[in-house]
Motif scaffolding. Structure first.
Motif, PDB file in Angstrom:
ATOM      1  N   LEU A 152       0.861  -1.177   0.000  1.00  0.00           N
ATOM      2  CA  LEU A 152       0.000   0.000   0.000  1.00  0.00           C
ATOM      3  C   LEU A 152       0.898   1.229   0.000  1.00  0.00           C
ATOM      4  O   LEU A 152       1.686   1.429   0.925  1.00  0.00           O
ATOM      5  CB  LEU A 152      -0.924   0.013   1.223  1.00  0.00           C
ATOM      6  CG  LEU A 152      -1.926  -1.149   1.338  1.00  0.00           C
ATOM      7  CD1 LEU A 152      -2.820  -0.950   2.554  1.00  0.00           C
ATOM      8  CD2 LEU A 152      -2.762  -1.289   0.071  1.00  0.00           C
ATOM      9  N   GLU A 153       0.775   2.026  -1.042  1.00  0.00           N
ATOM     10  CA  GLU A 153       1.661   3.176  -1.225  1.00  0.00           C
ATOM     11  C   GLU A 153       1.058   4.434  -0.604  1.00  0.00           C
ATOM     12  O   GLU A 153      -0.156   4.557  -0.461  1.00  0.00           O
ATOM     13  CB  GLU A 153       1.899   3.423  -2.716  1.00  0.00           C
ATOM     14  CG  GLU A 153       2.450   2.233  -3.470  1.00  0.00           C
ATOM     15  CD  GLU A 153       2.367   2.430  -4.977  1.00  0.00           C
ATOM     16  OE1 GLU A 153       2.180   3.577  -5.429  1.00  0.00           O
ATOM     17  OE2 GLU A 153       2.465   1.430  -5.713  1.00  0.00           O
ATOM     18  N   ALA A 181       0.354  -6.847  -5.964  1.00  0.00           N
ATOM     19  CA  ALA A 181      -0.240  -5.539  -6.262  1.00  0.00           C
ATOM     20  C   ALA A 181       0.475  -4.470  -5.461  1.00  0.00           C
ATOM     21  O   ALA A 181       1.005  -4.738  -4.376  1.00  0.00           O
ATOM     22  CB  ALA A 181      -1.728  -5.532  -5.918  1.00  0.00           C
ATOM     23  N   SER A 182       0.495  -3.264  -6.005  1.00  0.00           N
ATOM     24  CA  SER A 182       1.053  -2.103  -5.317  1.00  0.00           C
ATOM     25  C   SER A 182       0.209  -0.900  -5.721  1.00  0.00           C
ATOM     26  O   SER A 182       0.219  -0.496  -6.880  1.00  0.00           O
ATOM     27  CB  SER A 182       2.522  -1.900  -5.703  1.00  0.00           C
ATOM     28  OG  SER A 182       3.109  -0.846  -4.950  1.00  0.00           O
ATOM     29  N   GLN A 183      -0.515  -0.355  -4.746  1.00  0.00           N
ATOM     30  CA  GLN A 183      -1.505   0.677  -5.092  1.00  0.00           C
ATOM     31  C   GLN A 183      -1.526   1.774  -4.015  1.00  0.00           C
ATOM     32  O   GLN A 183      -1.414   1.488  -2.823  1.00  0.00           O
ATOM     33  CB  GLN A 183      -2.892   0.028  -5.187  1.00  0.00           C
ATOM     34  CG  GLN A 183      -3.974   0.947  -5.714  1.00  0.00           C
ATOM     35  CD  GLN A 183      -5.243   0.170  -6.009  1.00  0.00           C
ATOM     36  OE1 GLN A 183      -5.210  -0.942  -6.556  1.00  0.00           O
ATOM     37  NE2 GLN A 183      -6.387   0.742  -5.652  1.00  0.00           N
ATOM     38  N   PRO A 184      -1.695   3.036  -4.419  1.00  0.00           N
ATOM     39  CA  PRO A 184      -1.757   4.126  -3.425  1.00  0.00           C
ATOM     40  C   PRO A 184      -3.002   4.053  -2.552  1.00  0.00           C
ATOM     41  O   PRO A 184      -4.093   3.715  -3.021  1.00  0.00           O
ATOM     42  CB  PRO A 184      -1.782   5.395  -4.285  1.00  0.00           C
ATOM     43  CG  PRO A 184      -1.240   4.988  -5.608  1.00  0.00           C
ATOM     44  CD  PRO A 184      -1.676   3.563  -5.794  1.00  0.00           C
ATOM     45  N   LYS A 191      -8.730   4.917   3.504  1.00  0.00           N
ATOM     46  CA  LYS A 191      -8.346   4.494   2.149  1.00  0.00           C
ATOM     47  C   LYS A 191      -7.570   3.179   2.205  1.00  0.00           C
ATOM     48  O   LYS A 191      -7.710   2.327   1.315  1.00  0.00           O
ATOM     49  CB  LYS A 191      -7.525   5.577   1.458  1.00  0.00           C
ATOM     50  CG  LYS A 191      -8.346   6.805   1.098  1.00  0.00           C
ATOM     51  CD  LYS A 191      -7.513   7.850   0.379  1.00  0.00           C
ATOM     52  CE  LYS A 191      -8.347   9.079   0.057  1.00  0.00           C
ATOM     53  NZ  LYS A 191      -7.550  10.130  -0.620  1.00  0.00           N
ATOM     54  N   VAL A 195      -8.834   0.173  -0.081  1.00  0.00           N
ATOM     55  CA  VAL A 195      -7.930  -0.374  -1.104  1.00  0.00           C
ATOM     56  C   VAL A 195      -7.612  -1.832  -0.798  1.00  0.00           C
ATOM     57  O   VAL A 195      -7.597  -2.685  -1.697  1.00  0.00           O
ATOM     58  CB  VAL A 195      -6.637   0.469  -1.202  1.00  0.00           C
ATOM     59  CG1 VAL A 195      -5.598  -0.228  -2.091  1.00  0.00           C
ATOM     60  CG2 VAL A 195      -6.947   1.861  -1.750  1.00  0.00           C
ATOM     61  N   ASN A 198     -10.455  -4.106  -1.774  1.00  0.00           N
ATOM     62  CA  ASN A 198     -10.500  -4.309  -3.229  1.00  0.00           C
ATOM     63  C   ASN A 198      -9.406  -5.252  -3.707  1.00  0.00           C
ATOM     64  O   ASN A 198      -9.641  -6.126  -4.554  1.00  0.00           O
ATOM     65  CB  ASN A 198     -10.379  -2.964  -3.949  1.00  0.00           C
ATOM     66  CG  ASN A 198     -11.597  -2.083  -3.736  1.00  0.00           C
ATOM     67  OD1 ASN A 198     -12.693  -2.582  -3.479  1.00  0.00           O
ATOM     68  ND2 ASN A 198     -11.414  -0.773  -3.827  1.00  0.00           N
ATOM     69  N   LEU A 199      -8.204  -5.082  -3.167  1.00  0.00           N
ATOM     70  CA  LEU A 199      -7.076  -5.909  -3.612  1.00  0.00           C
ATOM     71  C   LEU A 199      -7.223  -7.362  -3.167  1.00  0.00           C
ATOM     72  O   LEU A 199      -6.758  -8.273  -3.859  1.00  0.00           O
ATOM     73  CB  LEU A 199      -5.759  -5.330  -3.090  1.00  0.00           C
ATOM     74  CG  LEU A 199      -5.334  -3.982  -3.691  1.00  0.00           C
ATOM     75  CD1 LEU A 199      -4.029  -3.491  -3.050  1.00  0.00           C
ATOM     76  CD2 LEU A 199      -5.154  -4.098  -5.205  1.00  0.00           C
TER      77      LEU A 199
END
Length: 293
Positions: A152-153, A181-184, A191, A195, A198-199
Protein backbone atom coordinates in the motif's frame (compact mmCIF):
# COMPACT_ATOMS: atom_id res chain seq x y z
CA UNK A 1 11.98 59.75 46.82
CA UNK A 2 13.57 56.38 47.48
CA UNK A 3 10.17 54.73 47.00
CA UNK A 4 9.68 56.57 43.67
CA UNK A 5 13.12 55.45 42.49
CA UNK A 6 12.28 51.83 43.34
CA UNK A 7 9.00 52.07 41.44
CA UNK A 8 10.74 53.55 38.41
CA UNK A 9 13.39 50.80 38.51
CA UNK A 10 10.71 48.11 38.70
CA UNK A 11 8.86 49.67 35.78
CA UNK A 12 12.07 49.80 33.75
CA UNK A 13 12.79 46.12 34.44
CA UNK A 14 9.22 45.21 33.50
CA UNK A 15 9.41 47.21 30.29
CA UNK A 16 12.74 45.58 29.41
CA UNK A 17 11.32 42.10 29.98
CA UNK A 18 8.23 42.95 27.94
CA UNK A 19 10.34 44.29 25.09
CA UNK A 20 12.45 41.12 25.23
CA UNK A 21 9.34 39.00 24.97
CA UNK A 22 8.16 40.92 21.92
CA UNK A 23 11.63 40.68 20.40
CA UNK A 24 11.44 36.89 20.66
CA UNK A 25 12.44 35.32 17.33
CA UNK A 26 9.66 33.55 15.47
CA UNK A 27 9.94 30.28 13.58
CA UNK A 28 7.22 28.91 11.30
CA UNK A 29 6.24 25.26 10.86
CA UNK A 30 4.03 24.59 7.83
CA UNK A 31 2.90 20.98 8.12
CA UNK A 32 1.22 18.84 5.46
CA UNK A 33 -1.66 17.73 7.70
CA UNK A 34 -2.54 17.59 11.37
CA UNK A 35 -5.09 14.85 10.63
CA UNK A 36 -2.38 12.23 11.12
CA UNK A 37 -0.82 11.23 14.48
CA UNK A 38 2.68 11.14 12.98
CA UNK A 39 2.62 14.83 12.06
CA UNK A 40 0.93 15.80 15.33
CA UNK A 41 3.88 14.22 17.16
CA UNK A 42 6.30 16.06 14.86
CA UNK A 43 4.56 19.35 15.70
CA UNK A 44 4.73 18.60 19.43
CA UNK A 45 8.46 17.84 19.22
CA UNK A 46 9.04 21.15 17.44
CA UNK A 47 6.91 23.06 19.96
CA UNK A 48 8.76 21.60 22.93
CA UNK A 49 12.17 22.40 21.49
CA UNK A 50 11.09 25.91 20.46
CA UNK A 51 9.90 26.62 24.00
CA UNK A 52 13.14 25.22 25.40
CA UNK A 53 15.27 27.45 23.14
CA UNK A 54 13.10 30.55 23.63
CA UNK A 55 11.46 30.79 20.19
CA UNK A 56 7.89 31.56 19.27
CA UNK A 57 6.62 28.87 16.88
CA UNK A 58 3.79 29.49 14.42
CA UNK A 59 2.21 26.23 13.21
CA UNK A 60 0.08 26.22 10.04
CA UNK A 61 -1.83 23.18 8.69
CA UNK A 62 -1.82 22.70 4.89
CA UNK A 63 -4.56 20.03 5.06
CA UNK A 64 -2.78 17.98 2.37
CA UNK A 65 -3.54 20.74 -0.16
CA UNK A 66 -0.62 22.34 -2.11
CA UNK A 67 -2.72 25.49 -2.71
CA UNK A 68 -3.32 25.83 1.04
CA UNK A 69 0.38 25.20 1.60
CA UNK A 70 1.30 28.09 -0.72
CA UNK A 71 -1.23 30.36 1.00
CA UNK A 72 0.26 29.44 4.38
CA UNK A 73 3.75 30.44 3.25
CA UNK A 74 2.38 33.68 1.76
CA UNK A 75 0.78 34.40 5.15
CA UNK A 76 4.15 34.15 6.86
CA UNK A 77 5.46 37.21 5.04
CA UNK A 78 3.40 39.41 7.40
CA UNK A 79 3.96 37.35 10.56
CA UNK A 80 7.65 37.99 11.08
CA UNK A 81 8.99 34.43 10.83
CA UNK A 82 12.79 34.18 10.63
CA UNK A 83 13.01 30.56 9.38
CA UNK A 84 10.53 28.34 7.52
CA UNK A 85 10.28 24.69 8.57
CA UNK A 86 8.08 22.89 6.04
CA UNK A 87 6.78 19.36 5.77
CA UNK A 88 5.68 19.28 2.10
CA UNK A 89 2.30 18.06 0.91
CA UNK A 90 4.01 17.07 -2.35
CA UNK A 91 7.71 17.13 -3.21
CA UNK A 92 7.11 18.77 -6.61
CA UNK A 93 4.23 21.12 -5.76
CA UNK A 94 6.03 22.54 -2.70
CA UNK A 95 8.60 24.16 -5.00
CA UNK A 96 6.34 27.20 -5.46
CA UNK A 97 6.07 27.75 -1.72
CA UNK A 98 9.82 27.32 -1.22
CA UNK A 99 10.65 29.75 -4.02
CA UNK A 100 8.31 32.28 -2.42
CA UNK A 101 10.22 31.88 0.86
CA UNK A 102 13.52 32.13 -1.02
CA UNK A 103 12.46 35.46 -2.55
CA UNK A 104 11.48 36.71 0.90
CA UNK A 105 14.92 35.79 2.24
CA UNK A 106 13.57 33.10 4.57
CA UNK A 107 15.91 30.15 5.16
CA UNK A 108 14.00 26.91 4.45
CA UNK A 109 14.31 23.53 6.16
CA UNK A 110 12.29 20.54 4.95
CA UNK A 111 11.03 17.85 7.35
CA UNK A 112 10.32 14.18 6.53
CA UNK A 113 9.55 14.88 2.85
CA UNK A 114 12.09 16.50 0.55
CA UNK A 115 11.47 19.17 -2.08
CA UNK A 116 12.41 18.52 -5.70
CA UNK A 117 13.13 22.21 -6.40
CA UNK A 118 13.85 25.45 -4.57
CA UNK A 119 16.69 26.40 -2.25
CA UNK A 120 16.66 24.34 0.96
CA UNK A 121 19.28 24.81 3.69
CA UNK A 122 18.78 21.38 5.26
CA UNK A 123 16.51 18.33 5.01
CA UNK A 124 15.73 16.50 8.27
CA UNK A 125 14.30 13.01 7.75
CA UNK A 126 14.68 9.32 8.29
CA UNK A 127 16.34 7.21 5.59
CA UNK A 128 13.12 6.12 3.90
CA UNK A 129 14.89 3.89 1.37
CA UNK A 130 16.59 1.98 4.18
CA UNK A 131 13.26 1.76 6.00
CA UNK A 132 11.46 0.24 3.01
CA UNK A 133 14.24 -2.31 2.70
CA UNK A 134 14.00 -3.08 6.43
CA UNK A 135 10.28 -3.81 6.02
CA UNK A 136 10.99 -6.24 3.18
CA UNK A 137 13.78 -7.93 5.11
CA UNK A 138 11.42 -8.43 8.07
CA UNK A 139 8.82 -10.06 5.78
CA UNK A 140 11.50 -12.35 4.32
CA UNK A 141 12.60 -13.34 7.82
CA UNK A 142 9.05 -14.15 9.00
CA UNK A 143 7.39 -15.45 5.82
CA UNK A 144 10.39 -16.58 3.79
CA UNK A 145 11.74 -15.98 0.30
CA UNK A 146 9.24 -15.98 -2.56
CA UNK A 147 6.51 -14.55 -0.29
CA UNK A 148 3.40 -13.26 -2.05
CA UNK A 149 3.08 -9.62 -1.01
CA UNK A 150 0.94 -6.51 -1.49
CA UNK A 151 2.18 -2.94 -1.00
CA UNK A 152 0.00 0.00 0.00
CA UNK A 153 1.66 3.18 -1.22
CA UNK A 154 1.49 6.68 0.23
CA UNK A 155 0.63 9.91 -1.56
CA UNK A 156 2.00 9.84 -5.09
CA UNK A 157 4.57 12.57 -5.61
CA UNK A 158 5.88 12.63 -2.05
CA UNK A 159 9.52 11.73 -1.48
CA UNK A 160 8.51 9.50 1.45
CA UNK A 161 6.27 7.31 -0.73
CA UNK A 162 8.80 7.19 -3.56
CA UNK A 163 11.75 6.34 -1.30
CA UNK A 164 9.93 3.76 0.85
CA UNK A 165 8.75 2.10 -2.34
CA UNK A 166 12.29 2.13 -3.70
CA UNK A 167 13.63 0.40 -0.60
CA UNK A 168 10.86 -2.18 -0.63
CA UNK A 169 11.49 -2.85 -4.33
CA UNK A 170 15.09 -3.70 -3.43
CA UNK A 171 13.81 -6.27 -0.93
CA UNK A 172 11.30 -7.68 -3.44
CA UNK A 173 14.13 -8.26 -5.90
CA UNK A 174 16.62 -9.57 -3.36
CA UNK A 175 14.23 -12.02 -1.68
CA UNK A 176 12.34 -13.09 -4.80
CA UNK A 177 8.94 -11.91 -3.57
CA UNK A 178 5.92 -12.07 -5.84
CA UNK A 179 4.48 -8.55 -5.76
CA UNK A 180 0.78 -9.21 -6.32
CA UNK A 181 -0.24 -5.54 -6.26
CA UNK A 182 1.05 -2.10 -5.32
CA UNK A 183 -1.50 0.68 -5.09
CA UNK A 184 -1.76 4.13 -3.43
CA UNK A 185 -3.93 4.61 -0.35
CA UNK A 186 -2.61 8.13 0.34
CA UNK A 187 -1.23 7.51 3.86
CA UNK A 188 -4.89 7.36 5.04
CA UNK A 189 -6.48 4.71 7.29
CA UNK A 190 -9.90 4.66 5.61
CA UNK A 191 -8.35 4.49 2.15
CA UNK A 192 -6.04 1.73 3.40
CA UNK A 193 -9.13 -0.24 4.44
CA UNK A 194 -10.94 0.33 1.14
CA UNK A 195 -7.93 -0.37 -1.10
CA UNK A 196 -7.06 -3.53 0.85
CA UNK A 197 -10.64 -4.81 0.54
CA UNK A 198 -10.50 -4.31 -3.23
CA UNK A 199 -7.08 -5.91 -3.61
CA UNK A 200 -8.07 -8.95 -1.55
CA UNK A 201 -10.79 -9.77 -4.07
CA UNK A 202 -8.25 -10.47 -6.80
CA UNK A 203 -5.37 -11.60 -4.58
CA UNK A 204 -6.71 -13.97 -1.90
CA UNK A 205 -3.35 -15.79 -1.80
CA UNK A 206 -1.52 -12.79 -0.26
CA UNK A 207 0.84 -13.70 2.60
CA UNK A 208 2.15 -10.29 3.67
CA UNK A 209 1.31 -6.60 3.33
CA UNK A 210 3.73 -3.69 3.51
CA UNK A 211 1.91 -0.40 4.16
CA UNK A 212 4.04 2.70 3.75
CA UNK A 213 2.66 4.17 6.97
CA UNK A 214 0.94 2.91 10.12
CA UNK A 215 -2.40 4.52 9.28
CA UNK A 216 -2.72 2.48 6.06
CA UNK A 217 -1.47 -0.61 7.92
CA UNK A 218 -4.26 -0.21 10.50
CA UNK A 219 -6.81 0.16 7.70
CA UNK A 220 -5.45 -2.95 5.98
CA UNK A 221 -5.62 -4.79 9.29
CA UNK A 222 -9.37 -4.14 9.55
CA UNK A 223 -9.93 -5.32 5.98
CA UNK A 224 -7.98 -8.53 6.60
CA UNK A 225 -9.83 -9.16 9.87
CA UNK A 226 -13.18 -8.72 8.10
CA UNK A 227 -12.07 -11.22 5.44
CA UNK A 228 -10.91 -13.64 8.17
CA UNK A 229 -7.33 -13.46 6.83
CA UNK A 230 -5.70 -13.71 10.25
CA UNK A 231 -2.47 -15.28 9.01
CA UNK A 232 -1.48 -12.41 6.70
CA UNK A 233 1.53 -10.57 8.11
CA UNK A 234 1.28 -6.74 8.11
CA UNK A 235 4.21 -4.34 8.39
CA UNK A 236 3.62 -0.60 8.82
CA UNK A 237 5.94 2.38 8.86
CA UNK A 238 6.40 5.39 11.18
CA UNK A 239 6.23 3.90 14.67
CA UNK A 240 3.20 5.96 15.69
CA UNK A 241 1.60 5.39 19.08
CA UNK A 242 -1.34 3.54 17.51
CA UNK A 243 0.98 1.49 15.32
CA UNK A 244 3.13 0.41 18.25
CA UNK A 245 0.05 -0.48 20.30
CA UNK A 246 -1.17 -2.67 17.43
CA UNK A 247 2.21 -4.43 17.32
CA UNK A 248 2.15 -4.98 21.08
CA UNK A 249 -1.37 -6.37 20.76
CA UNK A 250 -0.32 -8.76 18.00
CA UNK A 251 -2.48 -7.12 15.34
CA UNK A 252 0.45 -5.77 13.31
CA UNK A 253 3.63 -7.80 12.90
CA UNK A 254 5.92 -4.76 12.93
CA UNK A 255 6.32 -1.07 12.26
CA UNK A 256 9.44 0.62 10.96
CA UNK A 257 9.72 3.27 13.62
CA UNK A 258 10.59 6.81 12.77
CA UNK A 259 10.93 9.39 15.51
CA UNK A 260 8.61 12.21 14.41
CA UNK A 261 9.06 14.14 17.64
CA UNK A 262 12.80 13.98 17.16
CA UNK A 263 12.46 15.20 13.55
CA UNK A 264 10.54 18.24 14.81
CA UNK A 265 13.01 18.91 17.62
CA UNK A 266 16.08 18.56 15.40
CA UNK A 267 14.50 20.90 12.85
CA UNK A 268 14.12 23.63 15.49
CA UNK A 269 17.67 23.04 16.75
CA UNK A 270 18.91 23.34 13.16
CA UNK A 271 16.93 26.55 12.64
CA UNK A 272 18.55 27.93 15.79
CA UNK A 273 21.99 27.16 14.38
CA UNK A 274 21.10 28.77 11.04
CA UNK A 275 20.03 31.97 12.81
CA UNK A 276 23.32 31.97 14.70
CA UNK A 277 25.19 31.86 11.39
CA UNK A 278 26.50 28.33 11.83
CA UNK A 279 26.99 25.90 8.95
CA UNK A 280 24.55 22.98 8.97
CA UNK A 281 24.50 19.71 7.01
CA UNK A 282 22.34 19.63 3.89
CA UNK A 283 20.80 16.34 5.07
CA UNK A 284 20.39 15.36 8.72
CA UNK A 285 19.30 11.71 9.13
CA UNK A 286 17.16 10.53 12.05
CA UNK A 287 17.64 6.84 13.00
CA UNK A 288 15.04 4.13 12.29
CA UNK A 289 14.31 0.86 14.09
CA UNK A 290 12.11 -2.18 13.57
CA UNK A 291 9.54 -2.62 16.33
CA UNK A 292 8.08 -6.11 16.12
CA UNK A 293 7.03 -9.08 18.20
Amino acid sequence: MKKLTSLLSAALVSATLTAGAYAQDTLALVISTLNNPFFVTMKEGAEQKAAELGYKLIVLDSQNDPAKELANVEDLSVRGARVLLINPTDSDAVANAIRLANRAGLPVLTLDRAASRGEVVSHIASDNVAGGKMAGDFIAERVGASARVIQLEGIAGTSAARERGEGFAQAVSEHGFTLLASQPADFDRTKGLNVMENLLTGNPEVQAVFAQNDEMALGAMRALQAANKKDVLIVGFDGTENGIKAVEGGRLAATIAQQPGEIGAIAVETADRVLKGETVASHIPVPLQVIGK
